[in-house]
Design an enzyme around this catalytic site. Structure first.
Site, PDB file in Angstrom:
ATOM      1  N   HIS A  34      21.611 -62.188 -26.071  1.00  0.00           N
ATOM      2  CA  HIS A  34      20.511 -61.477 -25.406  1.00  0.00           C
ATOM      3  C   HIS A  34      21.016 -60.510 -24.343  1.00  0.00           C
ATOM      4  O   HIS A  34      20.355 -60.306 -23.326  1.00  0.00           O
ATOM      5  CB  HIS A  34      19.507 -62.475 -24.786  1.00  0.00           C
ATOM      6  CG  HIS A  34      18.600 -63.070 -25.817  1.00  0.00           C
ATOM      7  ND1 HIS A  34      17.459 -62.436 -26.244  1.00  0.00           N
ATOM      8  CD2 HIS A  34      18.676 -64.219 -26.522  1.00  0.00           C
ATOM      9  CE1 HIS A  34      16.864 -63.187 -27.172  1.00  0.00           C
ATOM     10  NE2 HIS A  34      17.590 -64.272 -27.366  1.00  0.00           N
ATOM     11  N   GLY A 119      18.633 -67.245 -38.635  1.00  0.00           N
ATOM     12  CA  GLY A 119      19.142 -66.520 -37.473  1.00  0.00           C
ATOM     13  C   GLY A 119      20.556 -65.997 -37.707  1.00  0.00           C
ATOM     14  O   GLY A 119      21.290 -65.734 -36.757  1.00  0.00           O
ATOM     15  N   LEU A 120      20.949 -65.862 -38.983  1.00  0.00           N
ATOM     16  CA  LEU A 120      22.282 -65.329 -39.274  1.00  0.00           C
ATOM     17  C   LEU A 120      22.188 -63.892 -39.777  1.00  0.00           C
ATOM     18  O   LEU A 120      23.049 -63.406 -40.499  1.00  0.00           O
ATOM     19  CB  LEU A 120      23.007 -66.244 -40.280  1.00  0.00           C
ATOM     20  CG  LEU A 120      23.216 -67.684 -39.802  1.00  0.00           C
ATOM     21  CD1 LEU A 120      23.826 -68.553 -40.904  1.00  0.00           C
ATOM     22  CD2 LEU A 120      24.098 -67.759 -38.550  1.00  0.00           C
ATOM     23  N   SER A 121      21.111 -63.232 -39.386  1.00  0.00           N
ATOM     24  CA  SER A 121      20.934 -61.786 -39.614  1.00  0.00           C
ATOM     25  C   SER A 121      20.719 -61.359 -41.047  1.00  0.00           C
ATOM     26  O   SER A 121      21.327 -60.401 -41.530  1.00  0.00           O
ATOM     27  CB  SER A 121      22.139 -61.011 -39.081  1.00  0.00           C
ATOM     28  OG  SER A 121      21.970 -60.819 -37.733  1.00  0.00           O
ATOM     29  N   SER A 122      19.816 -62.053 -41.734  1.00  0.00           N
ATOM     30  CA  SER A 122      19.538 -61.621 -43.105  1.00  0.00           C
ATOM     31  C   SER A 122      18.926 -60.221 -43.127  1.00  0.00           C
ATOM     32  O   SER A 122      19.182 -59.444 -44.043  1.00  0.00           O
ATOM     33  CB  SER A 122      18.639 -62.619 -43.821  1.00  0.00           C
ATOM     34  OG  SER A 122      17.486 -62.842 -43.072  1.00  0.00           O
ATOM     35  N   SER A 123      18.159 -59.853 -42.104  1.00  0.00           N
ATOM     36  CA  SER A 123      17.524 -58.531 -42.183  1.00  0.00           C
ATOM     37  C   SER A 123      18.528 -57.407 -41.925  1.00  0.00           C
ATOM     38  O   SER A 123      18.498 -56.388 -42.612  1.00  0.00           O
ATOM     39  CB  SER A 123      16.297 -58.425 -41.279  1.00  0.00           C
ATOM     40  OG  SER A 123      16.660 -58.535 -39.942  1.00  0.00           O
ATOM     41  N   GLU A 155      14.702 -50.949 -37.859  1.00  0.00           N
ATOM     42  CA  GLU A 155      14.082 -52.128 -37.218  1.00  0.00           C
ATOM     43  C   GLU A 155      13.150 -51.694 -36.093  1.00  0.00           C
ATOM     44  O   GLU A 155      12.003 -52.134 -36.018  1.00  0.00           O
ATOM     45  CB  GLU A 155      15.165 -53.037 -36.617  1.00  0.00           C
ATOM     46  CG  GLU A 155      16.042 -53.734 -37.617  1.00  0.00           C
ATOM     47  CD  GLU A 155      15.424 -55.016 -38.178  1.00  0.00           C
ATOM     48  OE1 GLU A 155      14.261 -55.311 -37.855  1.00  0.00           O
ATOM     49  OE2 GLU A 155      16.118 -55.693 -38.947  1.00  0.00           O
ATOM     50  N   ASP A 167      23.568 -56.912 -34.356  1.00  0.00           N
ATOM     51  CA  ASP A 167      23.583 -57.401 -35.742  1.00  0.00           C
ATOM     52  C   ASP A 167      23.978 -56.300 -36.721  1.00  0.00           C
ATOM     53  O   ASP A 167      24.813 -56.501 -37.609  1.00  0.00           O
ATOM     54  CB  ASP A 167      22.205 -57.959 -36.128  1.00  0.00           C
ATOM     55  CG  ASP A 167      21.757 -59.064 -35.203  1.00  0.00           C
ATOM     56  OD1 ASP A 167      22.591 -59.572 -34.433  1.00  0.00           O
ATOM     57  OD2 ASP A 167      20.564 -59.423 -35.236  1.00  0.00           O
TER      58      ASP A 167
HETATM   59  C1  GLA Z   1      18.789 -60.922 -32.406  1.00  0.00           C
HETATM   60  C2  GLA Z   1      18.796 -59.407 -32.237  1.00  0.00           C
HETATM   61  C3  GLA Z   1      20.103 -58.944 -31.572  1.00  0.00           C
HETATM   62  C4  GLA Z   1      20.406 -59.743 -30.313  1.00  0.00           C
HETATM   63  C5  GLA Z   1      20.268 -61.238 -30.557  1.00  0.00           C
HETATM   64  C6  GLA Z   1      20.384 -62.046 -29.290  1.00  0.00           C
HETATM   65  O1  GLA Z   1      19.753 -61.303 -33.338  1.00  0.00           O
HETATM   66  O2  GLA Z   1      18.646 -58.763 -33.481  1.00  0.00           O
HETATM   67  O3  GLA Z   1      20.015 -57.564 -31.319  1.00  0.00           O
HETATM   68  O4  GLA Z   1      19.606 -59.325 -29.243  1.00  0.00           O
HETATM   69  O5  GLA Z   1      19.029 -61.565 -31.167  1.00  0.00           O
HETATM   70  O6  GLA Z   1      21.638 -61.917 -28.753  1.00  0.00           O
END
Ligand code: GLA
Length: 384
Positions: A34, A119-123, A155, A167
């Site tokens: 964050h 929360g492993l950035s699929s998007s 996004e 991400d």
């Molecule tokens: C998500 C957001 C990122 C980052 C994290 C927290 O993954 O996409 O940009 O802010 O939360 O670190």
């Protein structure tokens, strides 16, 4: 997974041998949470669970897309000029078409190995993968930092998610067996070998159905902006909150609200921790790295308040095990995944123990992922 995507492409659109294949990884953030949207440092790695694409131009103005994740929807077709959002997975494609100004029709089949809501950035993986694939099949080149910036625009501007750059950046620029220390303001970065010596990284998913993530995320972003503007009103003209490295107590005196004080404390301390963690990783001081991870979690739990019962249960269960060097939530929080560092020889035993504690406390099981750290988005052969 690629084999399946490739076969499905052949079944749905024919002549699969004239198609091209691409892979874009997911990511795990080691530390620096964050603070990307506060101009801070982050330390993520690209991981070999991600999104696969088989794609080909179709000489028309139509997009025909199929996702292995949503078989019931079948092939979704729409005109290149139709950018109306329909609250379905293809909205992302429309965002990419707009931001990247795509002017040709194509057929695409997509399949992913990143669990939904983990929360492993699929998007980011989907977006960067498809945008890169479209650029390549149009015989154009794009540098990976520009690619990441444009994907963030998809996004922010099209999907309405106010995320930072972390991400998109890591899934584009990732490097095998390395973490990236990225300055999210200047987009300067450095690769650091991710070598934990005799230790290993556990990634555990809370499996919580995430609901509030986007609204709470946007709330934290607003709070950060508020702190910055209060500082400005007091004559402290910082570009980003992470420009502050010391004298936090002095600046805190201007912030009357105790919640905002806590948020501020997290942001400034997390940025410092990330730099310290990068140094520890470089020096292969895994014990120091672990301690910083744990401090990061406590800061996210108590000051930034983005963890929740499920993540806290997982992290505390890890920390209660002997020989845990450190543990924390990773990603946006409120659910999703936690990471922990343990001696390689203990990894399996620890997973079993933590699983039992979590299940007793929360009522369902967590999942564990075995991943390797890999390169960013790339073209692959269909038999890879
Ligand atoms: C998500 C957001 C990122 C980052 C994290 C927290 O993954 O996409 O940009 O802010 O939360 O670190």
């Amino acid at each position: 997974m690629l084999k399946k995507v490739y076969e499905e492409f052949g079944r749905l659109f024919g002549n699969e041998e004239q198609s091209r294949c691409f892979f874009c990884p997911g990511r795990v953030n080691i530390i620096g949470e964050h603070i990307d949207y506060n101009g801070g440092y982050v330390l993520p790695c690209a991981i070999d669970i991600g999104t696969y694409f088989v794609i080909r131009k179709n000489n028309s103005a139509q997009v025909r897309a199929y996702s292995l994740q949503f078989p019931k929807l079948g092939i979704v077709s729409f005109d290149l000029n139709d950018c109306t959002k329909q609250k379905q997975w293809t909205d992302f494609i429309k965002g990419i078409i707009q931001i990247f100004k795509i002017n040709f029709g194509f057929d695409v089949v997509v399949g992913g190995t990143i669990p939904h809501s983990s929360g492993l950035s699929s998007s980011a993986s989907f977006c960067a993968g498809l945008a890169y694939a479209l650029t390549c099949i149009d015989h154009k080149t794009i540098d990976k930092t520009t690619l990441a910036k444009e994907c963030r625009r998809v996004e922010n501007e099209f999907m309405g998610v106010n995320c930072g750059i972390m991400d998109q950046f890591i899934v584009c620029q990732g490097r095998k067996d390395s973490a990236i220390l990225l300055n999210c303001d200047r987009l300067e970065y450095e690769f650091i070998p991710f070598d934990l010596q005799e230790y290993g990284l556990i990634i555990a998913n809370t499996n919580k159905i995430r609901q509030l993530t986007d609204s709470k995320y946007n709330e934290r972003k607003r709070e950060s902006e508020e702190i910055l503007s209060i500082l400005k009103q007091n004559g402290y003209l910082f570009e980003n909150l992470c420009d502050i490295r010391d004298e936090l107590e002095k600046y805190l005196l201007c912030i009357p609200d105790t919640t905002l004080q806590k948020r501020f404390r997290h942001i400034v301390s997390e940025n410092v921790r990330t730099l310290q963690a990068a140094k520890a990783l470089k020096e292969k001081d895994i014990i120091a790295l672990g301690k910083l991870l744990t401090q990061s979690h406590f800061s996210l739990e108590k000051d930034y308040e983005v963890t929740g019962k499920e993540l806290d249960t997982l992290v505390h269960a890890f920390l209660n095990e002997p020989d845990c060097l450190g543990a924390r939530m990773t990603g946006a929080g409120f659910g999703g995944c936690a990471i922990a560092i343990f001696k390689k020889s203990r990894l399996n035993e620890v997973k079993e123990k933590v699983k039992a504690i979590y299940e007793k406390e929360i009522g369902y099981e967590p999942s564990f992922y075995q991943v390797s750290i890999c390169d960013g988005v790339k073209e692959i052969e269909h038999h890879e």
